[in-house]
Design a protein around this motif. Structure first.
Motif, PDB file in Angstrom:
ATOM      1  N   UNK A 293       0.829  -1.206   0.000  1.00 26.95           N
ATOM      2  CA  UNK A 293       0.000   0.000   0.000  1.00 26.95           C
ATOM      3  C   UNK A 293       0.866   1.259   0.000  1.00 26.95           C
ATOM      4  N   UNK A 294       1.978   1.236   0.745  1.00 29.44           N
ATOM      5  CA  UNK A 294       2.874   2.394   0.742  1.00 29.44           C
ATOM      6  C   UNK A 294       3.441   2.643  -0.653  1.00 29.44           C
ATOM      7  N   UNK A 295       3.777   1.564  -1.356  1.00 23.80           N
ATOM      8  CA  UNK A 295       4.270   1.707  -2.726  1.00 23.80           C
ATOM      9  C   UNK A 295       3.199   2.304  -3.631  1.00 23.80           C
ATOM     10  N   UNK A 296       1.959   1.813  -3.517  1.00 28.13           N
ATOM     11  CA  UNK A 296       0.879   2.303  -4.377  1.00 28.13           C
ATOM     12  C   UNK A 296       0.510   3.750  -4.051  1.00 28.13           C
ATOM     13  N   UNK A 297       0.610   4.145  -2.782  1.00 26.77           N
ATOM     14  CA  UNK A 297       0.316   5.540  -2.415  1.00 26.77           C
ATOM     15  C   UNK A 297       1.283   6.506  -3.093  1.00 26.77           C
ATOM     16  N   UNK A 298       2.467   6.019  -3.436  1.00 23.79           N
ATOM     17  CA  UNK A 298       3.484   6.875  -4.055  1.00 23.79           C
ATOM     18  C   UNK A 298       3.266   7.054  -5.546  1.00 23.79           C
ATOM     19  N   UNK A 299       2.292   6.322  -6.118  1.00 21.76           N
ATOM     20  CA  UNK A 299       2.079   6.367  -7.557  1.00 21.76           C
ATOM     21  C   UNK A 299       0.918   7.295  -7.923  1.00 21.76           C
ATOM     22  N   UNK A 300       1.205   8.402  -8.627  1.00 24.99           N
ATOM     23  CA  UNK A 300       0.129   9.333  -8.994  1.00 24.99           C
ATOM     24  C   UNK A 300      -0.918   8.709  -9.909  1.00 24.99           C
ATOM     25  N   UNK A 301      -0.527   7.660 -10.676  1.00 29.00           N
ATOM     26  CA  UNK A 301      -1.504   7.006 -11.550  1.00 29.00           C
ATOM     27  C   UNK A 301      -2.671   6.423 -10.759  1.00 29.00           C
ATOM     28  N   UNK A 302      -2.450   6.151  -9.469  1.00 25.71           N
ATOM     29  CA  UNK A 302      -3.495   5.630  -8.586  1.00 25.71           C
ATOM     30  C   UNK A 302      -3.906   6.642  -7.527  1.00 25.71           C
ATOM     31  N   UNK A 303      -2.914   7.175  -6.819  1.00 18.75           N
ATOM     32  CA  UNK A 303      -3.212   8.058  -5.684  1.00 18.75           C
ATOM     33  C   UNK A 303      -3.895   9.345  -6.126  1.00 18.75           C
ATOM     34  N   UNK A 304      -3.600   9.806  -7.355  1.00 16.57           N
ATOM     35  CA  UNK A 304      -4.201  11.030  -7.861  1.00 16.57           C
ATOM     36  C   UNK A 304      -5.239  10.769  -8.942  1.00 16.57           C
ATOM     37  N   UNK A 305      -5.638   9.518  -9.089  1.00 18.44           N
ATOM     38  CA  UNK A 305      -6.655   9.159 -10.087  1.00 18.44           C
ATOM     39  C   UNK A 305      -7.974   8.924  -9.351  1.00 18.44           C
ATOM     40  N   UNK A 306      -8.873   9.880  -9.465  1.00 21.56           N
ATOM     41  CA  UNK A 306     -10.108   9.822  -8.680  1.00 21.56           C
ATOM     42  C   UNK A 306     -11.277   9.231  -9.461  1.00 21.56           C
ATOM     43  N   UNK A 307     -10.991   8.672 -10.601  1.00 20.74           N
ATOM     44  CA  UNK A 307     -12.034   7.988 -11.352  1.00 20.74           C
ATOM     45  C   UNK A 307     -12.544   6.793 -10.560  1.00 20.74           C
ATOM     46  N   UNK A 308     -13.835   6.585 -10.587  1.00 20.90           N
ATOM     47  CA  UNK A 308     -14.398   5.411  -9.915  1.00 20.90           C
ATOM     48  C   UNK A 308     -14.005   4.112 -10.573  1.00 20.90           C
ATOM     49  N   UNK A 309     -13.346   4.187 -11.739  1.00 15.07           N
ATOM     50  CA  UNK A 309     -12.914   2.991 -12.457  1.00 15.07           C
ATOM     51  C   UNK A 309     -11.484   2.592 -12.105  1.00 15.07           C
ATOM     52  N   UNK A 310     -10.808   3.359 -11.255  1.00 15.58           N
ATOM     53  CA  UNK A 310      -9.418   3.061 -10.917  1.00 15.58           C
ATOM     54  C   UNK A 310      -9.347   2.229  -9.641  1.00 15.58           C
ATOM     55  N   UNK A 311      -8.211   1.550  -9.444  1.00 11.70           N
ATOM     56  CA  UNK A 311      -8.026   0.770  -8.228  1.00 11.70           C
ATOM     57  C   UNK A 311      -6.899  -0.225  -8.377  1.00 11.70           C
ATOM     58  N   UNK A 312      -6.619  -0.936  -7.289  1.00 13.10           N
ATOM     59  CA  UNK A 312      -5.579  -1.953  -7.312  1.00 13.10           C
ATOM     60  C   UNK A 312      -5.840  -2.959  -6.208  1.00 13.10           C
ATOM     61  N   UNK A 313      -5.459  -4.190  -6.472  1.00 15.90           N
ATOM     62  CA  UNK A 313      -5.626  -5.230  -5.459  1.00 15.90           C
ATOM     63  C   UNK A 313      -5.074  -6.554  -5.937  1.00 15.90           C
ATOM     64  N   UNK A 314      -5.028  -7.505  -5.027  1.00 17.33           N
ATOM     65  CA  UNK A 314      -4.611  -8.860  -5.359  1.00 17.33           C
ATOM     66  C   UNK A 314      -5.798  -9.609  -5.964  1.00 17.33           C
ATOM     67  N   UNK A 315      -5.563 -10.315  -7.061  1.00 16.31           N
ATOM     68  CA  UNK A 315      -6.589 -11.126  -7.697  1.00 16.31           C
ATOM     69  C   UNK A 315      -6.153 -12.582  -7.702  1.00 16.31           C
ATOM     70  N   UNK A 316      -7.072 -13.466  -7.333  1.00 12.84           N
ATOM     71  CA  UNK A 316      -6.793 -14.894  -7.367  1.00 12.84           C
ATOM     72  C   UNK A 316      -7.711 -15.571  -8.372  1.00 12.84           C
ATOM     73  N   UNK A 317      -7.135 -16.461  -9.190  1.00 17.12           N
ATOM     74  CA  UNK A 317      -7.912 -17.287 -10.111  1.00 17.12           C
ATOM     75  C   UNK A 317      -7.682 -18.738  -9.724  1.00 17.12           C
ATOM     76  N   UNK A 318      -8.771 -19.457  -9.467  1.00 17.09           N
ATOM     77  CA  UNK A 318      -8.657 -20.843  -9.008  1.00 17.09           C
ATOM     78  C   UNK A 318      -8.356 -21.776 -10.171  1.00 17.09           C
ATOM     79  N   UNK A 319      -7.722 -22.929  -9.889  1.00 17.74           N
ATOM     80  CA  UNK A 319      -7.536 -23.930 -10.943  1.00 17.74           C
ATOM     81  C   UNK A 319      -8.886 -24.353 -11.525  1.00 17.74           C
TER      82      UNK A 319
END
Length: 424
Positions: A293-319
């Protein structure tokens, strides 16, 4: 009045939400998690797991769907709502089945075509303002996505060449008709197939043409890509710490996941642990991944992107998991940092291209092209997903004073949105 709903006979967009919500409530009450297998008579036999699947309610849901299908054939004002509901909740043959429901897919195509005619979306002389207010641009795209993906499935998976030919020929006729409409601009004539369609073309048509579905030089062109790859050990390490607790990721998924339409055949095909959405960080989730989260807070592409379509997270796909063909929201750009990738057939299709994740590397792609995921490996696949404001978006500063628009954004800028409609 239908099934307790008050519906319009003239404005089909008024019918979208009540019918969609009707199916949404019924679907989530009938299907959460189920293990289903095909039996000799061609049907499905399902085993209830974790108390999630109710076969009686599933049968009721199917009966309700067929009743509404009959009404939609008589009342075209219901066609669009039924088309979206069939795609959203009945893409698969049943709960737990990874076989595409060909019958409901073809019905969805029929109803999307009906809705185009009902709204005069096939008329090249329809004023642009009306074309967009009636949502014609999205009706065309969903019709082409479903028809082309259904035809490909019939040919590649079912090996039913006759049925595939019929569906793909219809898709090609629809596609040629769409390309002639002035609303889609001069770039429409350059589209070779429905898999060249992108929602970002409404906003950044030159970039879509120049970059395509999967960006080839993203490490040089998109600053966050090198940043993510350089910090791969830290991000992967925090994911591994989360996974050391057997139930932690599932709990994080429950805490951050929205109620989504039926993306995969099983409820747990695709699990998410979102760290940030729309520049708002989830502190409860960040407590389990503070350095990420500290790394992502440093990125303006996310931290300064207020579009409701922006975001980041871990994604898991099951076998054995699947994500059905779909469009991402526009305008934005997507990136996946591959964290854990098992051996085997694990890949993503984006537009007319196919790619496979490699641990430690980023795939940068335009998720507003048709895209889907297939996982035939034997272990879960994990990525850090990033949805960011598009680098070509002049309304987003990305935190950089005096930021210049990249050269790959240059070119004919006539998208489909007329200038008097908002771009966001």
């Amino acid at each position: 009045m239908l099934d307790g709903l008050v519906l319009s006979r003239t404005d089909d967009q008024q019918n979208d939400q009540p019918i969609f919500k009707l199916f949404e409530r019924a679907f989530f009450s009938a299907v959460q998690s189920a293990d289903c297998v095909h039996v000799d008579d061609g049907g499905l036999q399902c085993r209830d797991i974790r108390g999630g699947f109710d076969p009686v309610r599933w049968d009721q849901l199917m009966n309700q769907m067929w009743r509404l299908v009959e009404h939609a054939y008589k009342h075209p004002s219901l066609a669009h709502a039924l088309a979206m509901s069939l795609y959203s909740w009945f893409w698969w043959e049943g709960p737990g089945s990874d076989r595409v429901n060909v019958v409901t897919g073809r019905l969805a195509c029929d109803f999307f075509a009906t809705s185009l005619n009902f709204n005069n979306c096939v008329d090249p002389n329809l004023p642009l303002q009306d074309f967009f207010q009636r949502n014609c641009h999205m009706r065309w795209r969903y019709l082409l996505m479903i028809a082309s993906e259904l035809g490909r499935y019939l040919a590649v998976v079912r090996l039913d060449m006759r049925a595939a030919r019929d569906v793909l020929q219809s898709a090609q006729r629809y596609f040629q008709a769409m390309r002639q409409l002035p609303a889609f601009g001069p770039h429409a004539g350059k589209l070779a197939s429905p898999h060249d369609i992108s929602l970002n073309a409404d906003y950044f048509p030159a970039s879509v043409v120049n970059q395509g579905p999967i960006w080839k030089n993203a490490r040089e062109q998109v600053p966050i890509v090198a940043f993510l790859e350089d910090n791969f050990p830290t991000i992967q390490g925090e994911l591994l710490a989360i996974l050391a607790d057997e139930h932690r990721f599932s709990l994080m998924n429950q805490a951050t996941r929205n109620a989504e339409p039926q993306f995969g055949p099983r409820d747990d095909d695709w699990l998410t642990a979102y760290l940030v959405r729309g520049a708002a960080f989830n502190e409860l989730v960040c407590a389990h991944a503070p350095r990420t989260c500290a790394l992502l807070r440093a990125r303006p592409e996310l931290a300064d992107c207020h579009s409701g379509l922006s975001g980041s997270g871990f994604l898991r796909m099951r076998p054995g998991g699947r994500l059905k063909p779909h469009f991402g929201g526009a305008p934005r750009l997507s990136a996946h940092l591959a964290l854990l990738v098992p051996d085997g057939e694990v890949y993503m299709s984006v537009g007319h291209e196919t790619t496979r994740w490699v641990e430690g590397e980023v795939i940068t792609f335009d998720d507003t092209f048709i895209h889907s995921v297939t996982h035939n490996g034997d272990k879960p696949r994990y990525v850090l997903n990033v949805w960011m404001c598009h680098p070509c978006d002049p309304t987003e500063s990305h935190g950089a004073a005096g930021r210049t628009i990249p050269d790959y954004c240059d070119g004919p800028q006539h998208g489909v949105l007329p200038p008097d409609l908002p771009a966001r």
